[in-house]
Design an enzyme around this catalytic site. Structure first.
Site, PDB file in Angstrom:
ATOM      1  N   LYS A  30     -13.030 -62.384   1.963  1.00 56.89           N
ATOM      2  CA  LYS A  30     -13.585 -61.544   3.020  1.00 56.89           C
ATOM      3  C   LYS A  30     -14.432 -62.330   4.008  1.00 56.89           C
ATOM      4  O   LYS A  30     -14.393 -62.081   5.205  1.00 56.89           O
ATOM      5  CB  LYS A  30     -14.409 -60.410   2.420  1.00 56.89           C
ATOM      6  CG  LYS A  30     -15.629 -60.928   1.732  1.00 56.89           C
ATOM      7  CD  LYS A  30     -16.681 -59.906   1.435  1.00 56.89           C
ATOM      8  CE  LYS A  30     -17.798 -60.637   0.748  1.00 56.89           C
ATOM      9  NZ  LYS A  30     -19.105 -60.205   1.073  1.00 56.89           N
ATOM     10  N   ARG A 594     -16.704 -63.230 -11.259  1.00 58.14           N
ATOM     11  CA  ARG A 594     -17.289 -64.498 -10.792  1.00 58.14           C
ATOM     12  C   ARG A 594     -16.493 -65.670 -11.344  1.00 58.14           C
ATOM     13  O   ARG A 594     -16.600 -66.796 -10.881  1.00 58.14           O
ATOM     14  CB  ARG A 594     -18.747 -64.665 -11.244  1.00 58.14           C
ATOM     15  CG  ARG A 594     -19.783 -63.693 -10.701  1.00 58.14           C
ATOM     16  CD  ARG A 594     -19.697 -63.472  -9.242  1.00 58.14           C
ATOM     17  NE  ARG A 594     -18.907 -62.292  -8.930  1.00 58.14           N
ATOM     18  CZ  ARG A 594     -18.397 -62.038  -7.747  1.00 58.14           C
ATOM     19  NH1 ARG A 594     -18.556 -62.867  -6.758  1.00 58.14           N
ATOM     20  NH2 ARG A 594     -17.690 -60.951  -7.532  1.00 58.14           N
TER      21      ARG A 594
END
Length: 660
Positions: A30, A594
């Site tokens: 993003k 993560r």
DNA sequence: ACGATTTTCAGCATC
DNA sequence: TGAAAATCGT
């Protein structure tokens, strides 16, 4: 990451005619999209000074600025505005201060100062929780865009009326101080934009395109500010992920995602569903977990990566055993794979969990870096020095006066200050002006009066000096001439702590020197410092990262250990009771995503909580993960319990046996 | 006014 | 358990 954009990313970049919501899954690139979109806007003819990109943290803004400067040229990036929501609100207020009833140089009170100010107005003898609750009501009112008068009119019960009147008194007090709190940095601009058509027109003309990162973290007030800024034109891109909304406890309102479609019927939605970060298995496990949450908009993340290593689940005896195992695994894995330390991370729910891990890592000589902790600008020595700066810029800032006048101690105590406040109040003077006033001096005893006068004189000297000094030199002078170092020696006993605080001040000085370059004006510097919260030197370098789940958002690591996966910890006890399980699940989702290559989850059978050794149960979230992808390791907790009592060599075992 | 002692109370932590 | 706040005592 792919070199060129995938179709969804390209669609998100190229869509500039309609308002756009980009639902960006974890690891879907993003930030890349935002950077490329800024470049695309400039290419499409937008002037850089009309393009604004808004983030939540200074760190995110800084990173975005750096990446944009690399993507387009430094000169092209220069006129762009890339800042936090609060910094944008501040910019607006600085330009439009008159409309907001503020004078130039107004102060920004941090949460602490604001609460102290509030405490004085609230009914005496309130306990901490009740006070905070009342203070939160004021925040809520501002979040909803209610003025004090509106809040009073809207109050339904005597209790609500009392809170609303307190809100009114609080705003009056702030206004007397020529100060605002953090909420005001959003609330006041939103209000001005709403009510003043000319002002709104000016800002809409200035902001031709608005990009927002982490949109799921916006609160109501931020949404209202944005809505007014983009106007009916709706030239904006909001990037967010409802599955990574983990800040609702501090006012974030994921409903804003829904409202966007209502308020902007032309809204286009682009989903970024290809994950470039995680192994196939890690992503599958993450998807399985988050599928237990209800969703407004369905989104299915996929990965082109290999299945990868199994996800391991470690059963441990207690937090020390857990920490030792994790540390040992990291130690061996690093040597084995020749990875760099910073590719490893240990994530946990609460800060206190870091301690055992630090100890274990230190024992093995593994370098580590703890993120978070007490923010640099929250440290008392930093706040003391900044109070002097605030007072120099805004003599009406009574909160700053109270702080500065007592650090270092100059024989001015609470009795003197109460008397001073009384005189100042009756004469409608700020505390600093009152301290220097002859009238007031006569009403005080000779010694405290002289001490106050001396303080006021010193500030006046600095104010005159400020004109010809750089901000950095001024701060250096304030620190030395206030004899702040003797104050440290007198109040702090631990010599190590004194050294640490001196280091912090040196760090501040370095920061001010760097920040003030080219700008110079103390007014701007002071405002900028108020918005900063972390030390810029917070460079982790090549070290294992220890982080809370919240602080880990936006980061990625090759190898992740998630510790304390136990009911009561993750999900946290309070959240279980208050039915905030969904946010806890998102928190675990963030943690899992993560990890790039390997993921290890661990839980302990016993954990020391508040001094007591308590039995723990594995997290209910573990049952929501596909069992086929999990590889359970470690000892049977029941057998370990008896083993623990027998083992002669374990120091902990003896202590635990005594306690348990 | 300040240091020493007792009591309290535990999340995450942006600007 | 342990840090921070509240209270006590000089």
């Amino acid at each position: 990451m792919a070199l060129s954009l995938n179709p969804a990313q390209r669609a998100a970049v190229n869509q500039i005619s309609d308002p756009l919501l980009v639902l960006a899954g974890a690891g879907s690139g993003k930030t890349r999209v935002i950077i490329d979109k800024i470049a695309y806007l400039l290419h499409a003819g937008y002037q850089a000074e009309h393009v604004f990109a808004i983030t939540f943290t200074n760190k995110a803004a800084r990173e975005m600025r750096e990446r944009v400067a690399k993507r387009v040229s430094r000169e092209a990036a220069e006129p762009l505005t890339i800042c936090t929501f609060h910094a944008l609100g501040l910019k607006l207020l600085q330009v439009e201060h008159a409309a907001a009833g503020l004078r130039r140089g107004f102060s920004i009170l941090d949460a602490d100062d604001a609460l102290n100010l509030f405490k004085e107005l609230a009914p005496a003898g309130l306990n901490k929780d009740a006070l905070q609750l009342l203070r939160n009501l004021v925040s809520t009112a501002k979040d909803e865009g209610l003025s004090p008068a509106q809040a009073i009119a809207k109050a339904l019960s005597p209790r609500e009326l009392e809170a609303a009147e307190l809100y009114a008194a609080y705003q009056r007090r702030l206004s007397n101080f020529n100060a605002v709190d953090f909420d005001d940095l959003i609330y006041l601009p939103a209000r001005l934009l709403d009510q003043d058509e000319a002002l709104r027109g000016r800002w809409q003309a200035r902001i031709r395109y608005l990009l927002m990162d982490e949109y799921q973290d916006t609160n109501r007030a931020q949404y209202r500010m944005v809505k007014h800024l983009v106007g009916a034109r709706g030239a904006f891109t909001a990037v967010g992920d409802d599955d990574q909304s983990i800040y609702s406890w501090r006012g974030a309102n994921p409903e804003n995602l829904k409202d966007l479609a209502r308020d902007f019927p032309a809204l286009q939605v682009v989903k970024l569903e290809q994950n470039y970060r995680c192994s196939g298995r890690i992503l599958r496990v993450a998807n399985a977990l988050i599928a237990h949450n209800p969703h407004l908009i369905e989104k299915r993340l996929w990965s082109a990566h290999d299945e990868g290593k199994p996800i391991r689940v470690l059963a441990c005896r207690d937090e020390l055993h857990e920490a030792e195992r994790v540390a040992a695994e990291i130690f061996h894995r690093q040597i084995e794979s020749q990875s760099r330390w910073h590719e490893f991370a240990v994530l946990y729910r609460g800060n206190h969990q870091a301690r055992a891990l630090e100890q274990a890592l230190r024992l093995l000589g593994v370098p580590y870096h703890v993120s978070g902790g007490t923010a640099f600008f929250e440290r008392s020595e930093i706040k003391d020095v900044l109070a002097y700066l605030r007072l120099l810029v805004n003599p009406d800032d009574d909160a700053a006066f109270l702080r500065a006048v007592q650090a270092p101690k100059r024989e001015i105590g609470t009795t003197t200050l109460e008397k001073l406040a009384l005189c100042a109040g009756s004469k409608h003077l700020s505390l600093l002006h009152a301290a220097a006033s002859m009238d007031v001096q006569q009403q005080l005893a000779a010694r405290p009066g002289a001490a106050l006068m001396q303080f006021a004189d010193q500030l006046e000297r600095w104010r005159l000096a400020a004109a010809s000094l750089s901000a950095g030199d001024l701060v250096a002078r304030v620190i030395s001439e206030s004899h702040y170092d003797s104050h440290l020696q007198a109040t702090v006993k631990d010599p190590v702590a004194i050294g640490y605080r001196r280091d912090n001040l040196a760090e501040l000085l370095r920061f001010v020197h760097a920040a003030a370059k080219g700008r110079g004006a103390l007014v701007d510097l002071q405002a900028e410092l108020a918005l900063l919260s972390f030390s810029e030197r917070d460079e982790p370098g090549n070290a294992v990262r220890l982080s809370t789940l919240h602080a880990a958002k936006g980061l990625e690591f090759a190898h992740v250990w998630l510790v304390g996966v136990e009911d009561g910890n993750l999900p946290h006890e309070g959240s279980i009771n208050e039915g905030r399980l969904e946010e806890e699940r998102r928190l675990m989702y963030v943690a899992i995503t993560r990890a790039k290559a390997t993921l290890t989850l661990s839980y302990a059978a016993h954990r020391r909580r508040f001094g007591e050794l308590e039995r723990q149960q594995p997290s209910r979230f573990l049952d929501e993960l596909p069992a086929a992808d999990l590889q359970r390791e470690g000892d049977d907790p029941e057998r370990d319990a008896s083993e623990r009592r027998d083992r002669a060599g374990s120091h902990l075992a003896r202590i635990a046996a005594l306690l348990g």
